[in-house]
Design a protein around this motif. Structure first.
Motif, PDB file in Angstrom:
ATOM      1  N   HIS A  47       2.595  -0.229  -5.220  1.00 16.99           N
ATOM      2  CA  HIS A  47       3.058  -1.477  -6.129  1.00 16.99           C
ATOM      3  C   HIS A  47       3.760  -2.118  -5.257  1.00 16.99           C
ATOM      4  O   HIS A  47       3.686  -3.051  -5.251  1.00 16.99           O
ATOM      5  CB  HIS A  47       3.886  -0.623  -7.395  1.00 16.99           C
ATOM      6  N   ALA A  48       4.045  -1.672  -4.348  1.00 15.21           N
ATOM      7  CA  ALA A  48       4.304  -2.437  -2.723  1.00 15.21           C
ATOM      8  C   ALA A  48       2.822  -3.584  -2.459  1.00 15.21           C
ATOM      9  O   ALA A  48       3.630  -4.942  -2.311  1.00 15.21           O
ATOM     10  CB  ALA A  48       4.969  -1.543  -1.600  1.00 15.21           C
ATOM     11  N   SER A  49       1.876  -3.094  -2.542  1.00 13.09           N
ATOM     12  CA  SER A  49       1.293  -3.982  -1.753  1.00 13.09           C
ATOM     13  C   SER A  49       0.702  -4.759  -2.978  1.00 13.09           C
ATOM     14  O   SER A  49      -0.336  -5.722  -2.582  1.00 13.09           O
ATOM     15  CB  SER A  49      -0.376  -3.201  -1.805  1.00 13.09           C
ATOM     16  N   VAL A 214      10.280   1.283  -6.545  1.00 17.50           N
ATOM     17  CA  VAL A 214      11.367   1.704  -5.477  1.00 17.50           C
ATOM     18  C   VAL A 214      10.005   0.497  -4.689  1.00 17.50           C
ATOM     19  O   VAL A 214      10.610  -0.171  -3.796  1.00 17.50           O
ATOM     20  CB  VAL A 214      10.973   2.935  -5.239  1.00 17.50           C
ATOM     21  N   GLY A 215       8.950   0.796  -5.339  1.00 12.25           N
ATOM     22  CA  GLY A 215       7.729  -0.351  -4.335  1.00 12.25           C
ATOM     23  C   GLY A 215       7.747  -1.530  -4.852  1.00 12.25           C
ATOM     24  O   GLY A 215       7.090  -1.982  -3.851  1.00 12.25           O
ATOM     25  N   ASN A 216       7.769  -2.088  -5.724  1.00  7.40           N
ATOM     26  CA  ASN A 216       8.176  -3.237  -5.911  1.00  7.40           C
ATOM     27  C   ASN A 216       9.558  -3.716  -5.324  1.00  7.40           C
ATOM     28  O   ASN A 216       9.452  -5.412  -4.629  1.00  7.40           O
ATOM     29  CB  ASN A 216       8.357  -3.996  -7.586  1.00  7.40           C
ATOM     30  N   ILE A 217      10.400  -3.109  -4.818  1.00  5.58           N
ATOM     31  CA  ILE A 217      11.443  -2.965  -4.068  1.00  5.58           C
ATOM     32  C   ILE A 217      10.980  -2.944  -2.350  1.00  5.58           C
ATOM     33  O   ILE A 217      11.263  -4.003  -2.646  1.00  5.58           O
ATOM     34  CB  ILE A 217      13.089  -2.416  -4.247  1.00  5.58           C
ATOM     35  N   SER A 218      10.432  -2.198  -2.656  1.00  6.56           N
ATOM     36  CA  SER A 218       9.933  -2.224  -1.041  1.00  6.56           C
ATOM     37  C   SER A 218       9.400  -3.102  -0.690  1.00  6.56           C
ATOM     38  O   SER A 218       9.390  -4.230   0.609  1.00  6.56           O
ATOM     39  CB  SER A 218       9.603  -1.174  -0.506  1.00  6.56           C
ATOM     40  N   GLY A 219       7.592  -3.632  -1.614  1.00  3.38           N
ATOM     41  CA  GLY A 219       7.007  -4.430  -1.156  1.00  3.38           C
ATOM     42  C   GLY A 219       8.326  -6.230  -1.182  1.00  3.38           C
ATOM     43  O   GLY A 219       7.167  -6.628  -0.619  1.00  3.38           O
ATOM     44  N   SER A 220       8.605  -6.403  -2.110  1.00  2.43           N
ATOM     45  CA  SER A 220       9.114  -8.037  -2.211  1.00  2.43           C
ATOM     46  C   SER A 220      10.012  -7.931  -0.522  1.00  2.43           C
ATOM     47  O   SER A 220       9.569  -8.740  -0.011  1.00  2.43           O
ATOM     48  CB  SER A 220      10.501  -7.760  -2.978  1.00  2.43           C
TER      49      SER A 220
END
Length: 530
Positions: A47-49, A214-220
């Motif tokens: 999700h971060a990517s 968590v992936g969305n937040i860290s990716g952003s």
């Protein structure tokens, strides 16, 4: 071919190294914790990517030109005053002039097409990936998907350094990245299903599914933090992160209990934790090496499992709503007045992470409630209906002040992401081990692929429609989102009625028993009272 595939399966090399250092194997409980952690990290990386494209939208197609904010939230300010227009100088600021071919009059449409290209390939690839996930070694399959995703996400960012202005290049990079990303979700859900039984599955997977937010937040935050150095870095850094995540999976993920010397029971929660495998490798071979003998289930057979089609269609509209927020919320925030001020591109990316904070709470809450009520459909439908007034309130009152915007955004995230998280985790795992499956057939990855693949088609449609509809005003976009949430809830109506009827039927015998007309087993108690 099958013999060669079995030879590839076995104990992951990282676990073998740990075992040699410790001199003994981990317990079954420890492996569960390790599997939860590694799959959490893995899908958070996926999700971060996916977040960079939403962060750089306002850079590629700038309607707001000058911004400042040297440090990324939570280190710096979330809200930063921004001047509108194509000129002007701001101390400590810099100017975004856009990036061809996205900075023309049809810029938002092209950005929408980039999103739909990724999600369409992701959706189509999901059906194939699900079947392959039930057939191939999940550890190697997941590793390949993560490393491939990292390479092509990074190549998209390299377009900045190579000064590429050809739309076809960016379209192709997103399409190939989408195919590799399709390997993720069926694989991680199948791995979790291999290690955990149905008891408290909703709560466990609700907490575990926080990896999405968590992936969305860290990716952003990652994408926004390197934006000052050029938008290409906003893709390269998350791409490198998922690449490293793939290496972690290869080294330490035990996809099957047999791979580390434990039996594969029908309910892994009942597995004894005192099995002392003195030789993990030999026990793995005697267990047919990582469930190599398990039969995969075809797409048609999986579709016939009761509940698969209604939940898949519900997820189509649920992900339409969720992914529109995922891809367009930072852009929406940068174009909308909040308390009389505009926020910078970077600050909009930081602020949008709070939607996912609400999503974490929503996923856990939906899982807990569905476990407590033993009613997945009722819980999912209720959350979808509650999402409608929450989105209306956010659109209507989100611009009043910063505090109101944050509270309403988190509330919308809670109700939007709650059912999305529930359906893609606990519901998929429940249906993938449904009682209608005979013998030792496993359909976890296949069922997950059908449900999430159908949902991903909606995820592709939402951002695409938003690219066109947003030119007519954001009120129309929110109207589309509320309609999608309503349809998602209505699609579960039959399952909701079935769950209510089942619960009502369970209460009737108890009522009759109290009157002396119920279960004969209660009669002696009644007689003794006389």
């Amino acid at each position: 071919m099958s013999r060669g595939l079995d030879a590839m399966r076995g104990t992951p090399p990282g676990i073998l190294l740990v075992k040699r250092i410790r001199g003994r194997n981990w317990s079954f409980k420890t492996y569960r914790y390790v599997v939860l952690l590694i799959t959490f990290i893995a899908y958070a990386c996926y999700h971060a990517s996916r977040k960079p494209s939403s962060i750089v939208k306002s850079v590629l197609y700038p309607e707001t030109a000058t911004v400042h904010a040297r440090r990324s939230w939570p280190l710096g300010e979330v809200f930063v005053r921004e001047e509108l227009g194509n000129g002007g100088n701001v101390t400590g600021g810099f100017k975004y002039g856009g990036w061809a071919p996205f900075n023309g009059p049809d810029g938002t449409s092209k950005l929408g097409e980039i999103d739909v290209a990724f999600l369409a390939c992701y959706s189509m690839g999901m059906y194939v990936a699900g079947h392959l996930g039930d057939t191939l070694d999940l550890r190697l399959f997941l590793t390949t998907g993560m490393i491939g995703s990292g390479i092509f996400v990074g190549l998209f960012g390299m377009g900045y350094f190579w000064n590429v202005h050809v739309f076809g290049f960016y379209l192709a990079m997103q399409m190939v990245a989408g195919l590799f990303q399709a390997t993720g979700w069926p694989s991680v859900v199948a791995v979790i299903g291999n290690w955990f039984g149905k008891r408290k599955r909703g709560l466990i997977m609700g907490v575990w599914n926080a990896h999405t937010s968590v992936g969305n937040i860290s990716g952003s935050l990652l994408a926004a933090s390197v934006l000052d150095y050029g938008w290409g870095w906003s893709f390269i850094v998350p791409g490198g992160l998922i690449f490293l995540g793939g290496v972690l999976v290869f080294l330490f993920l035990a996809a099957y209990p047999e791979d580390v010397g434990f039996p594969f029971p029908d309910d892994p929660s009942r597995a004894t934790e005192t099995v002392p495998p003195s030789d993990v490798e030999s026990q793995s071979r005697s267990s047919s090496v990582g469930s190599g003998t398990k039969r995969s289930v075809g797409l048609v057979q999986a579709c016939l499992i009761p509940g698969v089609i209604p939940f898949a269609l519900c997820l189509f509209f649920s992900k339409l709503v969720a992914y529109t927020f995922l891809y367009w919320l930072p852009f929406y925030l940068s174009q909308t007045e909040i308390g009389g001020e505009y926020v910078s591109v970077k600050s909009a990316g930081n602020l949008s992470t709070l939607f996912d904070v609400g999503g974490i709470v929503g996923g856990i809450l939906a899982g807990y409630i569905s476990d407590k009520l033993n009613a997945r459909a009722i819980t999912a439908a209720s959350f979808m209906y509650a999402a409608i007034p929450s989105m209306l309130a956010y659109r209507s009152y989100g611009g009043m002040s910063r505090t109101v915007n944050i509270v309403l955004m988190m509330l919308a995230g809670l109700f939007v992401n709650g059912p999305y998280a529930l359906i893609t985790t606990a519901v998929s795992a429940d249906l993938g081990t449904h009682s209608s499956l005979k013998g030792d057939s496993r359909a976890l990855a296949t069922v997950t692929a059908i449900i999430d693949g159908t949902g991903s088609a909606g995820a592709a449609l939402g951002p695409l429609l938003t690219g066109f509809i947003s030119t007519k005003g954001w009120d129309m976009v929110f109207l589309m989102l509320m309609a999608g949430a309503l349809i998602a809830g209505l699609l579960l109506s039959r399952l909701v009625v079935d769950e209510i009827s089942e619960k009502a039927a369970k209460r009737i015998p108890l009522s009759d028993a109290q009157q002396g007309r119920g279960d004969p087993a209660t009669q002696p108690l009644l007689i003794n009272k006389k």
